[in-house]
Design an enzyme around this catalytic site. Structure first.
Site, PDB file in Angstrom:
ATOM      1  N   LEU A  37       5.708  21.691  -6.520  1.00 44.45           N
ATOM      2  CA  LEU A  37       4.840  22.348  -5.543  1.00 44.45           C
ATOM      3  C   LEU A  37       4.109  21.335  -4.669  1.00 44.45           C
ATOM      4  O   LEU A  37       3.853  20.209  -5.085  1.00 44.45           O
ATOM      5  CB  LEU A  37       3.795  23.221  -6.249  1.00 44.45           C
ATOM      6  CG  LEU A  37       4.288  24.451  -7.003  1.00 44.45           C
ATOM      7  CD1 LEU A  37       3.135  25.068  -7.784  1.00 44.45           C
ATOM      8  CD2 LEU A  37       4.901  25.466  -6.046  1.00 44.45           C
ATOM      9  N   GLU A  54       2.556   6.744   8.051  1.00 48.81           N
ATOM     10  CA  GLU A  54       3.534   6.843   9.133  1.00 48.81           C
ATOM     11  C   GLU A  54       3.211   8.064   9.991  1.00 48.81           C
ATOM     12  O   GLU A  54       3.330   9.204   9.526  1.00 48.81           O
ATOM     13  CB  GLU A  54       4.945   6.965   8.558  1.00 48.81           C
ATOM     14  CG  GLU A  54       6.051   6.939   9.593  1.00 48.81           C
ATOM     15  CD  GLU A  54       6.281   5.565  10.197  1.00 48.81           C
ATOM     16  OE1 GLU A  54       6.879   5.504  11.283  1.00 48.81           O
ATOM     17  OE2 GLU A  54       5.855   4.570   9.592  1.00 48.81           O
ATOM     18  N   LEU A  83       0.029  17.814  -8.535  1.00 46.83           N
ATOM     19  CA  LEU A  83       0.832  17.129  -9.554  1.00 46.83           C
ATOM     20  C   LEU A  83       2.144  16.705  -8.916  1.00 46.83           C
ATOM     21  O   LEU A  83       2.651  17.381  -8.019  1.00 46.83           O
ATOM     22  CB  LEU A  83       1.101  18.046 -10.748  1.00 46.83           C
ATOM     23  CG  LEU A  83      -0.135  18.552 -11.513  1.00 46.83           C
ATOM     24  CD1 LEU A  83       0.278  19.619 -12.521  1.00 46.83           C
ATOM     25  CD2 LEU A  83      -0.845  17.404 -12.217  1.00 46.83           C
ATOM     26  N   GLY A 128       0.811  -1.204   0.000  1.00 48.29           N
ATOM     27  CA  GLY A 128       0.000   0.000   0.000  1.00 48.29           C
ATOM     28  C   GLY A 128       0.847   1.257   0.000  1.00 48.29           C
ATOM     29  O   GLY A 128       2.047   1.233  -0.304  1.00 48.29           O
ATOM     30  N   ASP A 129       0.221   2.380   0.360  1.00 52.77           N
ATOM     31  CA  ASP A 129       0.919   3.665   0.340  1.00 52.77           C
ATOM     32  C   ASP A 129       2.124   3.680   1.272  1.00 52.77           C
ATOM     33  O   ASP A 129       3.140   4.300   0.966  1.00 52.77           O
ATOM     34  CB  ASP A 129      -0.052   4.786   0.723  1.00 52.77           C
ATOM     35  CG  ASP A 129      -1.137   4.994  -0.329  1.00 52.77           C
ATOM     36  OD1 ASP A 129      -0.782   5.159  -1.507  1.00 52.77           O
ATOM     37  OD2 ASP A 129      -2.321   4.984   0.024  1.00 52.77           O
ATOM     38  N   GLY A 130       2.027   2.999   2.413  1.00 51.91           N
ATOM     39  CA  GLY A 130       3.147   2.964   3.341  1.00 51.91           C
ATOM     40  C   GLY A 130       4.360   2.268   2.757  1.00 51.91           C
ATOM     41  O   GLY A 130       5.497   2.719   2.928  1.00 51.91           O
TER      42      GLY A 130
END
Length: 299
Positions: A220, A271, A215, A66-68
């Site tokens: 940014l 996290e 993006l 996943g994202d972690g």
């Protein structure tokens, strides 16, 4: 297929028994593709496996989870010194897969795996907090952080990203805003925030588009703050008339400084990081990532 470059898959331990993944890897190996597989067990494994990947000379390190997991592998890659740093590939196997979903990574394992191995490698940004901790997708603070960190594992396993929303409704009685001050380039805000989203990517918490204009290669960070006393009306208004919602504050900057009179917690791609002062900055072109040609997160 035999001409595909060698890769090393860093697989989150929760996905070690994924039979469809084993089958997909087996088929590619039968076609001559060189794929090394390593399974994480504890914190720090990703860094060790990235070091091993460089010794093996592979061209891609694939984050399977996943994202972690994606964040941990990304953080390890940007620590690499010298040349021949592998590109990042993404194999979405987590509960919500927010970054992979918003980047247009295929859900089908075989298609995602082929993209991770041989897709076009594009330079992308990554964000750094207090000069050490990184995130590739989003930092969230306030009520949303408490929900994503407290949602039970069994609920996530059963319902996926929807579990965050359900658990959030169950915990509405605990909702309290965080008082803080946020500064950036041509930006200053001070007040009570229900939810704070600082995005390199666009969505978090199982599909919530907190920073819809973000993006990953524009140098940014996008900021969105939900203010006011009631969260549900603010979220509903965001979905229906976001441009007219007085409880939403937006900003964009290469950096943001956040100060709070008491300890607050940010969730950095899963996290948690607690404190009273945060300096969040973008690191432009920090790593290369294999993405689909029509990736909506690229300018």
């Amino acid at each position: 297929m035999a001409t595909f470059p060698a890769s090393l898959l860093i697989l989150n331990g929760k996905g070690a028994d994924n039979q469809p993944l084993r089958d997909a890897i087996g088929l590619l190996r039968d076609e001559g593709v060189e794929i090394h597989v390593r399974v994480t067990w504890e914190k720090g494994d990703a860094q060790r496996y990235v070091d091993e990947a460089r010794q093996l000379g592979v061209e891609t390190v694939i984050a399977g989870g996943g994202d972690g997991t994606i964040n941990e592998v990304s953080a390890a890659l940007i620590q690499c010194q010298g040349g021949n740093v592998p590109a990042l590939g993404i194999l979405p196997l987590g509960t919500a897969n927010d970054f992979a979903t918003s980047a247009g990574i295929p859900e089908a394992l075989d298609k995602a795996l082929k993209l991770a191995i041989a897709g076009n490698a594009v330079a992308i940004d990554i964000a750094q907090v207090n000069d050490k901790t990184c995130f590739i997708n989003m930092a969230t603070g306030g009520f949303g952080t408490r929900i994503t960190t407290e949602t039970p594992e069994k609920l996530k396993a059963a319902l996926g990203g929807v579990s965050y929303f359900i658990h959030g409704l169950m915990r509405m009685d605990t909702l309290k805003p965080d008082r803080c001050e946020i500064r950036g380039e041509n930006f200053h805000w001070q007040g009570d925030a229900l939810v704070i989203g600082i995005g390199n990517g666009r969505q978090a918490g199982g599909g919530q588009q907190l920073c819809p204009g973000a993006l990953i290669n524009d140098g940014l960070l996008q900021l969105r703050i939900f203010t006011g006393e009631e969260l549900l009306p603010a979220l509903f208004s965001t979905l229906t008339q976001p441009e007219e919602n007085p409880n939403i504050v937006d900003g964009a900057s290469a950096w943001f400084d956040i100060q709070a009179p008491h300890e607050i917690t940010f969730n950095l791609d899963g996290e948690p990081l607690s404190g009273q002062e945060f300096h969040i900055e973008i690191l432009p072109n920090a790593l290369r990532c294999r993405l689909p040609p029509d990736c909506p997160l690229l300018r």
